[in-house]
Design an enzyme around this catalytic site. Structure first.
Site, PDB file in Angstrom:
ATOM      1  N   LYS A 194      61.836  18.124  13.536  1.00  0.00           N
ATOM      2  CA  LYS A 194      62.258  19.363  14.174  1.00  0.00           C
ATOM      3  C   LYS A 194      61.008  20.081  14.646  1.00  0.00           C
ATOM      4  O   LYS A 194      60.106  20.370  13.868  1.00  0.00           O
ATOM      5  CB  LYS A 194      63.025  20.223  13.181  1.00  0.00           C
ATOM      6  CG  LYS A 194      63.359  21.585  13.719  1.00  0.00           C
ATOM      7  CD  LYS A 194      64.279  22.324  12.793  1.00  0.00           C
ATOM      8  CE  LYS A 194      64.556  23.708  13.338  1.00  0.00           C
ATOM      9  NZ  LYS A 194      65.506  24.413  12.478  1.00  0.00           N
ATOM     10  N   ARG A 204      69.063  31.909  17.841  1.00  0.00           N
ATOM     11  CA  ARG A 204      68.562  33.027  17.025  1.00  0.00           C
ATOM     12  C   ARG A 204      69.265  34.331  17.383  1.00  0.00           C
ATOM     13  O   ARG A 204      69.530  35.156  16.516  1.00  0.00           O
ATOM     14  CB  ARG A 204      67.044  33.145  17.150  1.00  0.00           C
ATOM     15  CG  ARG A 204      66.338  31.976  16.469  1.00  0.00           C
ATOM     16  CD  ARG A 204      64.824  32.133  16.460  1.00  0.00           C
ATOM     17  NE  ARG A 204      64.188  30.875  16.055  1.00  0.00           N
ATOM     18  CZ  ARG A 204      62.876  30.637  16.163  1.00  0.00           C
ATOM     19  NH1 ARG A 204      62.075  31.570  16.636  1.00  0.00           N
ATOM     20  NH2 ARG A 204      62.379  29.476  15.780  1.00  0.00           N
ATOM     21  N   GLU A 231      57.246  11.708   9.140  1.00  0.00           N
ATOM     22  CA  GLU A 231      58.428  12.418   8.634  1.00  0.00           C
ATOM     23  C   GLU A 231      59.614  11.462   8.502  1.00  0.00           C
ATOM     24  O   GLU A 231      60.378  11.531   7.539  1.00  0.00           O
ATOM     25  CB  GLU A 231      58.810  13.572   9.580  1.00  0.00           C
ATOM     26  CG  GLU A 231      57.834  14.730   9.613  1.00  0.00           C
ATOM     27  CD  GLU A 231      57.928  15.626   8.365  1.00  0.00           C
ATOM     28  OE1 GLU A 231      58.718  15.339   7.449  1.00  0.00           O
ATOM     29  OE2 GLU A 231      57.181  16.620   8.320  1.00  0.00           O
ATOM     30  N   LYS A 246      64.992  16.989  17.141  1.00  0.00           N
ATOM     31  CA  LYS A 246      65.423  18.271  17.704  1.00  0.00           C
ATOM     32  C   LYS A 246      64.230  19.003  18.293  1.00  0.00           C
ATOM     33  O   LYS A 246      63.217  19.115  17.607  1.00  0.00           O
ATOM     34  CB  LYS A 246      66.061  19.101  16.592  1.00  0.00           C
ATOM     35  CG  LYS A 246      66.382  20.507  16.971  1.00  0.00           C
ATOM     36  CD  LYS A 246      66.899  21.246  15.779  1.00  0.00           C
ATOM     37  CE  LYS A 246      67.057  22.702  16.177  1.00  0.00           C
ATOM     38  NZ  LYS A 246      67.449  23.513  15.066  1.00  0.00           N
ATOM     39  N   SER A 272      70.331  25.093  21.818  1.00  0.00           N
ATOM     40  CA  SER A 272      70.879  26.214  22.592  1.00  0.00           C
ATOM     41  C   SER A 272      70.114  26.469  23.893  1.00  0.00           C
ATOM     42  O   SER A 272      70.736  26.741  24.918  1.00  0.00           O
ATOM     43  CB  SER A 272      70.926  27.474  21.722  1.00  0.00           C
ATOM     44  OG  SER A 272      69.639  27.825  21.252  1.00  0.00           O
ATOM     45  N   TYR A 311      76.691  21.973  21.860  1.00  0.00           N
ATOM     46  CA  TYR A 311      77.675  23.046  21.990  1.00  0.00           C
ATOM     47  C   TYR A 311      78.707  22.689  23.046  1.00  0.00           C
ATOM     48  O   TYR A 311      79.815  23.185  23.032  1.00  0.00           O
ATOM     49  CB  TYR A 311      76.968  24.364  22.362  1.00  0.00           C
ATOM     50  CG  TYR A 311      75.931  24.739  21.324  1.00  0.00           C
ATOM     51  CD1 TYR A 311      76.324  25.228  20.082  1.00  0.00           C
ATOM     52  CD2 TYR A 311      74.569  24.548  21.550  1.00  0.00           C
ATOM     53  CE1 TYR A 311      75.391  25.530  19.105  1.00  0.00           C
ATOM     54  CE2 TYR A 311      73.628  24.852  20.585  1.00  0.00           C
ATOM     55  CZ  TYR A 311      74.044  25.333  19.361  1.00  0.00           C
ATOM     56  OH  TYR A 311      73.124  25.622  18.393  1.00  0.00           O
TER      57      TYR A 311
END
Ligand code: PBG
Length: 322
Positions: A194, A204, A231, A246, A272, A311
């Protein structure tokens, strides 16, 4: 002309193009992120992204019925609360909107997979994903709280938890805690790579989260590629069931790396800011919205994502099955 190779032969009609299409896109590959808040009768959209919605628990059935009908198999829940504090106490509230939403969805849609976001930022007044002291985000103490949060969600019925905090060792911590509470079948989808991206603004805003400083001491530097593999290997060792990259579109190289290296499904979060760029660009007449949406999702799939969090999942699913 005497050409021995004519690639256009395989593009000459819709049927042949369908036959040779290398990546497919199906509603079952799409996860739908949804925000749940306190109160009643609430259903509101983000000002730029109509499909980024915040709903109260009593509206879940209405909101999710078309989603399930369209063939989407998983919803990812984020909590939206008014009362925030330094410790993010709301994250462990048994009467909070996420716990209530999990139970309601499991009752109403037994076949739907309920995934919950695990991080403290919806609940902290400083906006960080973990406990914050003297200007520092505490690692091990945060992992402890996230483990408790995961158990709370699993108890309520969530089949999958999804830590988005980027603390070190949280997959191992959460896995151990779940297992020792007899939730060995609860899946973990890790936000493995991320990035500290500029693309999280509308998210946010939805949480009314204002971050003190930035998240660069835990989220990754957008300039780094090999570090994502570090990671990845840690998350696989620690027991992640699904690994995520992400954001998505500016990080297709990372998605491709994960696909090559990982033995588990790879997810990508079309965040977003990406959704907003698409909607705002289309509204300005720069391109066709539906084509832009499918082209974006195809690109993320082509790079190697098995799962896409978006979304616009319902819009895409409808376009795909039309
Ligand atoms: C934080 C979290 C963020 C998103 C998902 N989980 C934002 C952040 O790290 O500040 C962003 C998702 C989006 O922009 O759609 N736990």
């Amino acid at each position: 002309m005497n050409l021995s190779h004519r690639p256009r032969r395989l593009r000459q009609s819709p049927s042949i193009r369908d036959i040779v299409r290398e990546t497919n896109l199906h509603p079952s590959q799409l996860f739908f992120p949804l925000f749940v808040c306190e109160g009643k009768g609430i259903h509101k959209s983000n000002e730029h992204i109509p499909s980024l919605v915040t709903v109260s628990v009593d509206q879940l059935k209405t909101s999710l019925t078309p989603v399930v009908k369209a063939g989407i198999k998983a919803v990812v829940l984020f909590g939206v609360v008014k009362k925030k504090d330094a410790k993010g106490s709301g994250a462990l509230d048994e009467n909070g909107p996420v716990v209530k939403a999990i139970k309601k969805i499991r009752d109403d849609f037994p076949e739907l997979i309920v995934v919950t976001d695990v991080a403290l930022d919806p609940y902290t007044d400083h906006g960080h994903d973990g406990l914050f002291k003297n200007g520092e985000v505490l690692n091990d103490e945060t992992v402890q709280v996230l483990s408790e949060m995961s158990i709370l969600h699993a108890k309520a019925g969530a089949q999958m938890v999804s830590p988005s905090d980027m603390m070190d060792g949280r997959i191992a911590g959460i896995r151990q805690s779940l297992d020792s509470s007899s939730f060995e079948n609860t899946m973990i989808m890790s936000y493995t790579a991320k990035y500290a991206s500029c693309l999280y603004g509308p998210f946010r805003d939805t949480l009314s989260a204002k971050v003190i400083g930035d998240k660069k001491t835990y989220q990754m530097d957008p300039a780094n590629r090999r570090e994502a593999l570090r990671e990845l290997h840690l998350d696989l060792e620690e027991g992640a069931d699904i690994v995520m990259v992400k954001p998505a579109l500016w990080y297709l190289d990372i998605i491709a790396d994960f696909k090559r290296e990982a033995s588990v499904p790879v997810a990508a979060y079309h965040v977003s800011g990406e959704a907003a760029m698409l909607e705002v660009g289309a509204k300005s007449g720069l391109f066709d919205r539906d084509r832009a949406l499918l082209e974006s999702l195809h690109s993320i799939r082509r790079a190697g994502a098995d799962i896409i969090l978006t979304y616009q999942a319902l819009d895409a699913a409808r376009l795909l099955t039309r």
